[in-house]
Design an enzyme around this catalytic site. Structure first.
Site, PDB file in Angstrom:
ATOM      1  N   HIS A  78       6.318  43.544  14.283  1.00 49.77           N
ATOM      2  CA  HIS A  78       7.420  44.426  13.906  1.00 49.77           C
ATOM      3  C   HIS A  78       7.847  45.305  15.074  1.00 49.77           C
ATOM      4  CE1 HIS A  78       5.832  43.990   9.509  1.00 49.77           C
ATOM      5  NE2 HIS A  78       6.500  42.936   9.922  1.00 49.77           N
TER       6      HIS A  78
HETATM    7  C1  LIG Z   1       6.133  35.862  13.182  1.00 49.26           C
HETATM    8  C2  LIG Z   1       6.939  36.977  12.588  1.00 49.26           C
HETATM    9  C3  LIG Z   1       6.730  37.342  11.261  1.00 49.26           C
HETATM   10  C4  LIG Z   1       7.453  38.393  10.712  1.00 49.26           C
HETATM   11  N1  LIG Z   1       7.353  38.631   9.374  1.00 49.26           N
HETATM   12  C5  LIG Z   1       8.210  39.526   8.806  1.00 49.26           C
HETATM   13  C6  LIG Z   1       8.269  39.648   7.392  1.00 49.26           C
HETATM   14  O1  LIG Z   1       7.599  38.938   6.642  1.00 49.26           O
HETATM   15  N2  LIG Z   1       9.125  40.578   6.882  1.00 49.26           N
HETATM   16  C7  LIG Z   1       9.880  41.385   7.675  1.00 49.26           C
HETATM   17  O2  LIG Z   1      10.599  42.243   7.150  1.00 49.26           O
HETATM   18  N3  LIG Z   1       9.848  41.264   9.016  1.00 49.26           N
HETATM   19  C8  LIG Z   1       9.074  40.325   9.585  1.00 49.26           C
HETATM   20  N4  LIG Z   1       9.108  40.145  10.932  1.00 49.26           N
HETATM   21  C9  LIG Z   1       9.982  41.019  11.731  1.00 49.26           C
HETATM   22  C10 LIG Z   1      11.463  40.677  11.562  1.00 49.26           C
HETATM   23  O3  LIG Z   1      11.648  39.290  11.475  1.00 49.26           O
HETATM   24  C11 LIG Z   1      12.216  41.279  12.746  1.00 49.26           C
HETATM   25  O4  LIG Z   1      12.061  42.686  12.728  1.00 49.26           O
HETATM   26  C12 LIG Z   1      13.705  40.969  12.734  1.00 49.26           C
HETATM   27  O5  LIG Z   1      13.937  39.599  12.619  1.00 49.26           O
HETATM   28  C13 LIG Z   1      14.332  41.518  14.000  1.00 49.26           C
HETATM   29  O6  LIG Z   1      15.677  41.145  14.050  1.00 49.26           O
HETATM   30  P1  LIG Z   1      16.491  41.270  15.399  1.00 49.26           P
HETATM   31  O7  LIG Z   1      17.885  40.857  15.086  1.00 49.26           O
HETATM   32  O8  LIG Z   1      16.267  42.617  15.961  1.00 49.26           O
HETATM   33  O9  LIG Z   1      15.801  40.264  16.414  1.00 49.26           O
HETATM   34  P2  LIG Z   1      15.612  38.699  16.304  1.00 49.26           P
HETATM   35  O10 LIG Z   1      15.734  38.246  14.899  1.00 49.26           O
HETATM   36  O11 LIG Z   1      14.366  38.384  17.023  1.00 49.26           O
HETATM   37  O12 LIG Z   1      16.865  38.105  17.062  1.00 49.26           O
HETATM   38  C14 LIG Z   1      17.061  38.135  18.442  1.00 49.26           C
HETATM   39  C15 LIG Z   1      17.838  36.865  18.802  1.00 49.26           C
HETATM   40  O13 LIG Z   1      18.350  36.990  20.101  1.00 49.26           O
HETATM   41  C16 LIG Z   1      18.130  35.781  20.801  1.00 49.26           C
HETATM   42  N5  LIG Z   1      18.075  36.136  22.218  1.00 49.26           N
HETATM   43  C17 LIG Z   1      17.147  36.912  22.830  1.00 49.26           C
HETATM   44  N6  LIG Z   1      17.453  37.028  24.132  1.00 49.26           N
HETATM   45  C18 LIG Z   1      18.589  36.323  24.341  1.00 49.26           C
HETATM   46  C19 LIG Z   1      19.407  36.094  25.464  1.00 49.26           C
HETATM   47  N7  LIG Z   1      19.125  36.596  26.675  1.00 49.26           N
HETATM   48  N8  LIG Z   1      20.518  35.325  25.328  1.00 49.26           N
HETATM   49  C20 LIG Z   1      20.842  34.812  24.106  1.00 49.26           C
HETATM   50  N9  LIG Z   1      20.089  34.997  23.005  1.00 49.26           N
HETATM   51  C21 LIG Z   1      18.985  35.751  23.121  1.00 49.26           C
HETATM   52  C22 LIG Z   1      16.821  35.272  20.247  1.00 49.26           C
HETATM   53  O14 LIG Z   1      16.652  33.900  20.498  1.00 49.26           O
HETATM   54  C23 LIG Z   1      16.971  35.614  18.777  1.00 49.26           C
HETATM   55  O15 LIG Z   1      17.616  34.601  18.059  1.00 49.26           O
HETATM   56  C24 LIG Z   1       8.398  39.103  11.511  1.00 49.26           C
HETATM   57  C25 LIG Z   1       8.611  38.727  12.834  1.00 49.26           C
HETATM   58  C26 LIG Z   1       7.914  37.669  13.367  1.00 49.26           C
HETATM   59  C27 LIG Z   1       8.177  37.266  14.793  1.00 49.26           C
END
Ligand SMILES: Cc1cc2nc3c(=O)[nH]c(=O)nc-3n(C[C@H](O)[C@H](O)[C@H](O)COP(=O)(O)OP(=O)(O)OC[C@H]3O[C@@H](n4cnc5c(N)ncnc54)[C@H](O)[C@@H]3O)c2cc1C
Length: 517
Positions: free
Chosen positions: A453
């Protein structure tokens, strides 16, 4: 080609922002994602599709094609790097995560507001939590029933014996049962909410992007990795974001946009800002990156939920649960704490900890409002090399105190008569580990791990907070035409898994932009 909006990163937040902005046919939206995209559900790899059982763990395993497979430091005692999985595919981490669907506590958002983030209190966020969800089981003033994200709970008649035993043990020693984990009054044992339908993980690619794919004003470019934000100066000499330098198919392109919205997550967003000259000046200079805007908070305030697993082996004859159901959560307030529900115990009949192959059953003990903070630092000007992440778990005495209590509570629950026919042996911690605070601290330091997280690395804050990276409309301070909208903007960690809060952030920024703020 110039777009109105370039959304960088198609994860939880990016999928939502791109889908919401493209609802307006007058806006052209480009969504860039480093990983692949599977527009046809029938071609979605099993490890992304199936959110239950061991297959749920394959996509997040180190080296999986859909995982950035970062590493970090949990504590110095661990001696080896801690895996830090993040999704690299359309849907991002929502495409590889555990699908636990829990909002933060109302107090979390009121805390954000108390830091000077006007308009981010619980009452302001609640309409967005309602808007994004479709809860099949709870229908009241706190829930949405027609949002894009379906939410389900495992009903008691479906629980495997170890979940039933946990329920009996926890309620048996006096914790109340509040079925709806997302009700603001809930504490004690609750049903774990999940964005999964009949075993299928409902990622934000499925929930949001799929309903928008037909739009001619939305362009989705997978396998396109942003290298840096292109910055120019306006007529007054102030920095302005004008585009993104991006790698695709081995070539580098510059795409232009009126507004750039970074949704690259709590690792990718601070890294991209720093690669572009926005961050702590000393770190940028150390890697030969010209400082465009000094922003000392980039990469600081790194938050997570430190987590440790108590393990047990089951007796012969206890039925296997191939789905590894996680039906329940126990939330309680640590002794002496003035922050309700700061602790969560989560029983699982499969080991869901990536770093360990031990097939024991586990109860995860999570510190959901840790006092400690870590740091993310740029290690190279090369966008292909990950930043360093030092989580600094358990540096704070208050954190150690609460986790020791959680582990002891967990062990006592497992010794309850409800488990008599189930548990053969508690394998970790051992009796020797439990002997004293010192031995237990040593065990915690060796075994503490991430809850996945990571958040807070580009925190939102008011003008007088020098460490704030974005303002309350999520605009990057000191740069026009640039926002960050993902888990990195959380000013403080929330008492819940971070996906739903990230969804709420993405829904809100979409409205800010549509409303012209
Ligand atoms: C294994 C795991 C289990 C989890 N379990 C839970 C759960 O059960 N419940 C819950 O609430 N939360 C859970 N989480 C946390 C939750 O999924 C994250 O907090 C949330 O998805 C974050 O969203 P985000 O949009 O900030 O980042 P992300 O969803 O990580 O999205 C970032 C995106 O940007 C892309 N990216 C990164 N750098 C670049 C770049 N330079 N150029 C182009 N694209 C790029 C990545 O490929 C990715 O698709 C979990 C996370 C993980 C990894």
């Amino acid at each position: 080609m110039k777009y109105d909006h370039i959304v960088v990163g198609g994860g939880t937040a990016g999928c939502i922002v791109a889908a919401r902005l493209s609802e307006d046919p007058e806006r052209s939206v480009l969504l860039l994602e480093a990983g692949p995209d599977y527009p046809d559900f029938n071609h979605l790899p099993e490890m992304l599709k199936l959110g239950w059982g061991t297959v749920n763990l394959e996509a997040r395993a180190a080296g999986s094609p859909f995982n950035w497979s970062f590493t970090g430091i949990g504590t110095p005692e661990q001696g080896e790097p801690m895996p830090v999985p993040r999704g690299r595919v359309l849907g991002g981490s929502s495409a590889i995560n555990g699908q636990t669907f829990i909002r933060g506590a109302p107090e979390d958002y009121d805390t954000w507001e108390s830091f000077g983030n006007d308009g981010w209190g619980y009452v302001n966020c609640l309409p967005y939590f309602r808007r994004l969800e479709n809860d099949a089981d709870f229908h009241d003033d706190f829930h949405g029933t027609d949002g894009p994200v379906p939410v389900r709970h495992h009903q008691r008649e479906t629980w495997p014996p170890s979940q039933e035993a946990f329920f009996q043990a926890a309620t048996g020693i006096g914790y109340p049962f509040h079925p709806d984990v997302n009700n603001p009054e809930a504490t004690g044992v609750s049903l774990r909410a999940e964005n999964n339908i009949d075993g299928v993980r409902m990622s934000m690619a499925l929930c949001y992007v799929d309903m928008a794919r037909h739009r001619l004003n939305l362009t989705i470019r997978p396998n396109a990795q942003a290298r840096r934000i292109v910055l120019d100066r306006d007529s007054t000499g102030s920095p302005r974001a004008t585009g993104i330098e991006v790698e695709s198919g081995g070539e580098t392109f510059v795409v232009e946009g009126d507004e750039i919205i970074l949704c690259t997550g709590a690792v990718g967003s601070p890294q991209l800002l720093m690669l572009s000259g926005i961050g702590p000046a000393d770190q940028l200079r150390a890697h030969g990156i010209p400082v465009v805007v000094e922003s000392p908070g980039v990469g600081q305030n790194m938050r997570d939920h430190p987590n440790v697993s108590v393990r047990y082996m089951v007796k012969e004859g206890v039925p296997q649960d191939p789905n590894g159901m996680r039906a329940l959560r126990l939330r309680y307030t640590a002794t002496g704490s003035d922050t309700p529900n700061d602790m969560i115990l989560s029983p699982a009949s499969l080991n869901t900890v990536v770093r360990d192959d031990n097939p024991a059953h586990t109860v995860n003990c999570g510190l959901y409002l840790a006092a400690g903070k870590g740091e993310l630092r740029l290690e190279s000007a090369d966008p292909h090399l990950q930043p360093s992440m030092d989580y600094r778990y358990l540096d704070e005495d208050w954190d150690r105190q609460r986790l020791r209590e959680a582990v002891r509570l967990c062990v006592s629950l497992l010794q309850h008569t409800a488990y008599d026919d189930i548990i053969d042996e508690i394998t970790a911690p051992t009796a020797a580990d439990l002997e004293s605070n010192e031995t237990l601290d040593a065990w915690l330091r060796r075994n503490i791990s991430t809850s996945y997280h990571i958040s807070g690395t580009c925190k939102m804050g008011p003008d007088d907070d020098a460490m704030a990276v974005v303002d309350t409309q999520l605009r990057v301070r000191g740069v026009a035409g640039l926002r960050v909208a993902d888990a990195s903007i959380m000013p403080d960690v929330v008492r819940a898994n971070t996906n739903v809060t990230t969804m709420m952030i993405a829904e809100r920024v979409s409205d800010f932009i549509k409303e012209g703020n």
